[in-house]
Write a protein that holds these residues in place. Structure first.
Motif, PDB file in Angstrom:
ATOM      1  N   VAL A 153       0.841  -1.198   0.000  1.00 29.41           N
ATOM      2  CA  VAL A 153       0.000   0.000   0.000  1.00 29.41           C
ATOM      3  C   VAL A 153       0.879   1.253   0.000  1.00 29.41           C
ATOM      4  CG1 VAL A 153      -1.671   1.332   1.347  1.00 29.41           C
ATOM      5  CG2 VAL A 153      -2.017  -1.119   1.005  1.00 29.41           C
ATOM      6  N   TRP A 154       1.990   1.189   0.694  1.00 32.81           N
ATOM      7  CA  TRP A 154       2.897   2.350   0.727  1.00 32.81           C
ATOM      8  C   TRP A 154       3.430   2.675  -0.662  1.00 32.81           C
ATOM      9  CZ3 TRP A 154       5.300   6.606   1.602  1.00 32.81           C
ATOM     10  CH2 TRP A 154       6.633   6.777   1.214  1.00 32.81           C
ATOM     11  N   TRP A 155       3.923   1.676  -1.400  1.00 34.13           N
ATOM     12  CA  TRP A 155       4.474   1.929  -2.740  1.00 34.13           C
ATOM     13  C   TRP A 155       3.365   2.364  -3.696  1.00 34.13           C
ATOM     14  CZ3 TRP A 155       9.323   2.709  -2.440  1.00 34.13           C
ATOM     15  CH2 TRP A 155      10.157   1.920  -1.633  1.00 34.13           C
ATOM     16  N   HIS A 156       2.181   1.766  -3.544  1.00 39.81           N
ATOM     17  CA  HIS A 156       1.021   2.142  -4.365  1.00 39.81           C
ATOM     18  C   HIS A 156       0.664   3.607  -4.110  1.00 39.81           C
ATOM     19  CE1 HIS A 156      -3.197   2.426  -5.522  1.00 39.81           C
ATOM     20  NE2 HIS A 156      -3.627   2.291  -4.297  1.00 39.81           N
ATOM     21  N   THR A 157       0.666   4.008  -2.867  1.00 45.07           N
ATOM     22  CA  THR A 157       0.330   5.385  -2.513  1.00 45.07           C
ATOM     23  C   THR A 157       1.338   6.357  -3.122  1.00 45.07           C
ATOM     24  OG1 THR A 157      -0.490   4.533  -0.409  1.00 45.07           O
ATOM     25  CG2 THR A 157      -0.184   6.922  -0.566  1.00 45.07           C
ATOM     26  N   LEU A 158       2.604   5.975  -3.027  1.00 47.87           N
ATOM     27  CA  LEU A 158       3.653   6.828  -3.574  1.00 47.87           C
ATOM     28  C   LEU A 158       3.456   7.028  -5.082  1.00 47.87           C
ATOM     29  CD1 LEU A 158       6.311   8.212  -2.776  1.00 47.87           C
ATOM     30  CD2 LEU A 158       7.511   6.131  -3.471  1.00 47.87           C
ATOM     31  N   PHE A 159       3.185   5.933  -5.780  1.00 48.75           N
ATOM     32  CA  PHE A 159       3.025   6.035  -7.231  1.00 48.75           C
ATOM     33  C   PHE A 159       1.792   6.856  -7.588  1.00 48.75           C
ATOM     34  CE2 PHE A 159       1.570   4.762 -11.406  1.00 48.75           C
ATOM     35  CZ  PHE A 159       2.708   4.965 -12.156  1.00 48.75           C
ATOM     36  N   MET A 160       0.696   6.628  -6.856  1.00 48.39           N
ATOM     37  CA  MET A 160      -0.531   7.371  -7.144  1.00 48.39           C
ATOM     38  C   MET A 160      -0.289   8.869  -6.953  1.00 48.39           C
ATOM     39  SD  MET A 160      -3.558   6.749  -8.227  1.00 48.39           S
ATOM     40  CE  MET A 160      -4.351   5.228  -7.828  1.00 48.39           C
ATOM     41  N   ALA A 161       0.452   9.206  -5.913  1.00 49.08           N
ATOM     42  CA  ALA A 161       0.734  10.625  -5.665  1.00 49.08           C
ATOM     43  C   ALA A 161       1.574  11.198  -6.814  1.00 49.08           C
ATOM     44  CB  ALA A 161       1.471  10.778  -4.339  1.00 49.08           C
ATOM     45  N   MET A 162       2.538  10.429  -7.302  1.00 48.63           N
ATOM     46  CA  MET A 162       3.355  10.898  -8.432  1.00 48.63           C
ATOM     47  C   MET A 162       2.478  11.183  -9.645  1.00 48.63           C
ATOM     48  SD  MET A 162       6.430   8.087  -8.157  1.00 48.63           S
ATOM     49  CE  MET A 162       6.860   8.149  -9.881  1.00 48.63           C
ATOM     50  N   THR A 163       1.553  10.246  -9.916  1.00 50.45           N
ATOM     51  CA  THR A 163       0.682  10.383 -11.081  1.00 50.45           C
ATOM     52  C   THR A 163      -0.158  11.654 -10.989  1.00 50.45           C
ATOM     53  OG1 THR A 163       0.545   7.993 -11.242  1.00 50.45           O
ATOM     54  CG2 THR A 163      -1.143   9.254 -12.400  1.00 50.45           C
ATOM     55  N   LEU A 164      -0.789  11.826  -9.816  1.00 51.87           N
ATOM     56  CA  LEU A 164      -1.692  12.964  -9.679  1.00 51.87           C
ATOM     57  C   LEU A 164      -0.949  14.280  -9.738  1.00 51.87           C
ATOM     58  CD1 LEU A 164      -4.039  11.438  -7.057  1.00 51.87           C
ATOM     59  CD2 LEU A 164      -4.420  11.793  -9.486  1.00 51.87           C
ATOM     60  N   SER A 165       0.275  14.288  -9.229  1.00 54.03           N
ATOM     61  CA  SER A 165       0.990  15.557  -9.224  1.00 54.03           C
ATOM     62  C   SER A 165       1.236  16.038 -10.665  1.00 54.03           C
ATOM     63  CB  SER A 165       2.299  15.435  -8.456  1.00 54.03           C
ATOM     64  OG  SER A 165       3.158  14.566  -9.142  1.00 54.03           O
ATOM     65  N   VAL A 166       1.319  15.126 -11.610  1.00 47.97           N
ATOM     66  CA  VAL A 166       1.472  15.570 -12.999  1.00 47.97           C
ATOM     67  C   VAL A 166       0.124  15.973 -13.591  1.00 47.97           C
ATOM     68  CG1 VAL A 166       2.185  14.931 -15.324  1.00 47.97           C
ATOM     69  CG2 VAL A 166       3.490  14.131 -13.369  1.00 47.97           C
TER      70      VAL A 166
END
Ligand code: PHE
Length: 456
Positions: A153-166
């Motif tokens: 869940v931690w790595w998933h959260t990190l990736f989702m945050a990266m996606t949204l920031s773009v």
């Protein structure tokens, strides 16, 4: 009625559309999914059907999708509403946009979990975690990651945050910059790995596995998977390419554009497949290992080659970037719609989409551990965990269905003169071939393949 420009902007240069669309197309679908699906479906026969689907269905549908976006100049939902109105057809055609938006969110949720694995592997490889490890050790490491819900869940959260920031920043600042530098680098790294694979004894076996066709291995199920995957890998059937088409300038040669994207995407997938299966056969691993395939094979190659920790880190980092540029395009259609049609700002819309996809993604992450026994089934047709359910539902049903509807709309509902002008295929012969593919070959092909499992 054509609007000259979308409210979200327009690509800065002609070739940025190609870059962005290639960024959307090339992703986990090529490097993670294509090799493992080839393995699960028995090899070359699957590859052949996949190549057929890309050429006869995928590439023509991509042209149709770009054409729709470029004429509608809005998010897929609003584009479809506008164009249905223009064609004097029912507004239910807007359903293509709605189904696509939903499919995008569902795909984004499990995509982000797998991309999270790639982020985790960048980190692990950088620490030299795989250096000198055996096949068993590498596979245990992956098993341990999957068994740990918190970490997933931690790595998933990190990736989702990266996606949204773009997505929040819109198409210029985020996307174009990332794609321009990172995609060519990824390609070079894959080429390097391919050269490495060629020096291994098992390379011939890998070639045979991928290209020596044995039709007895082909089931109706694997044909559907090949069709579904051709949509998935080219980002078709859910509006991603339509949304990007809305930001495309006029006067660009569409035929050349779609063929370029299709070829690049396919080459990357085939390269990844050859590399991965060489490692599989070299180490006596199982080609049908499923979703874990890439994560159990590539670290082994990096474990053995000199400088592997560094090369491996860069490689996984590039996989993360490839996934990133795809994930952005999964969120863009819904976010663009919300900005156009509600009072939400881009930031608010991206946050809402992100929270929904993130929550579903947590469910996907748990399917590998705490919820591994929770199965969703319909009669004895299928029994799948949550991760597989979302994957199959989108890849095998929603994307081909979206593609089918797009073909019917462009091929039969829209005014022929408009379609002809928008497609802008300079040779009449080329236009005729494309029309035939979109009007007949693609819809009939999709229908037959989709209905086939129900008839058995
Ligand atoms: N084409 C992307 C990949 O291969 C995934 C994707 C599917 C992106 C649908 C957008 C829309 O990884």
């Amino acid at each position: 009625m054509t609007t000259p420009q979308s409210i979200h902007g327009i690509w800065t240069a002609r070739w940025t559309f190609i870059l962005a669309a290639t960024g959307s197309a090339v992703g986990l679908g090529n490097i993670w999914k294509f090799p493992y699906m080839t393995g699960v479906n028995g090899g070359a026969a699957f590859v052949l059907v996949y190549l057929l689907c890309i050429t006869a269905i995928g590439i023509p549908v991509m042209l149709a999708e770009i054409l729709l976006g470029r004429r509608g100049r809005a998010s897929p939902i609003n584009t479809m509403h506008k164009l249905a109105e223009e064609a004097g057809a029912t507004k239910f055609w807007g359903g293509i946009g709605w189904m696509g938006a939903l499919a995008g969110m569902l795909i984004l949720s499990f995509y982000s979990v797998v991309a999270g694995w790639a982020v985790a592997y960048t980190w692990l490889t950088a620490q030299g975690a795989f250096t000198g490890e055996s096949a068993e050790q590498v596979s245990t490491t992956f098993g341990n990651l999957l068994a740990n819900p918190r970490e997933l869940v931690w790595w998933h959260t990190l990736f989702m945050a990266m996606t949204l920031s773009v997505v929040v920043h819109g198409i210029h600042k985020g996307l174009e910059r990332a794609v321009r530098i990172l995609m060519p680098l990824l390609f070079l790294m894959l080429l390097g790995l391919l050269v490495y694979a060629m020096t291994q004894d098992a390379f011939g076996q890998s070639l045979a596995f991928m290209f020596a066709v044995d039709f007895s291995k082909l089931s109706g199920d694997s044909i559907l998977s090949a069709l579904g995957h051709s949509f998935f890998t080219l980002s078709l059937g859910m509006g991603a390419i339509m949304a990007y088409g809305a930001y495309m300038a006029r006067g660009q040669n569409l035929a050349k554009t779609v063929v370029t994207i299709g070829v690049l995407d396919t080459v990357v997938a085939l390269m990844a497949g050859l590399v991965i299966f060489t490692i599989v056969f070299q180490n006596g691993l199982e080609p049908a290992a499923g979703p874990s395939l890439m994560f159990q094979t590539l670290p082994l190659a990096f474990a053995k080659m000199p400088g592997g920790a560094l090369i491996g880190t860069v490689f996984f980092l590039l996989v993360v970037f490839a996934a990133w540029t795809s994930a952005i395009s999964l969120g863009e259609p819904v976010v663009a719609w919300a900005v156009e049609s509600t009072r939400l700002t881009r930031l608010q819309a991206a946050l809402i989409v992100g929270v929904i996809a993130w929550t579903l993604g947590v469910g996907c992450a748990l399917a590998f551990n705490l919820w591994s026994d929770v199965k969703f089934s319909v009669g004895n047709l299928f029994s799948l965990n949550f991760f597989d359910l979302l994957d199959k539902l989108t890849t095998n049903i929603m994307l081909p269905l979206g593609g089918l509807l797009i073909c019917i709309f462009v091929g039969w509902v829209m005014d022929r003169a408009i379609v002809r002008a928008e497609a802008d295929l300079h040779h009449p012969q080329l236009y005729r071939v494309w029309s035939f593919l979109v009007q007949i070959v693609a819809p009939v092909g999709i229908l037959v393949v989709m209905l086939n499992p129900l008839l058995q």
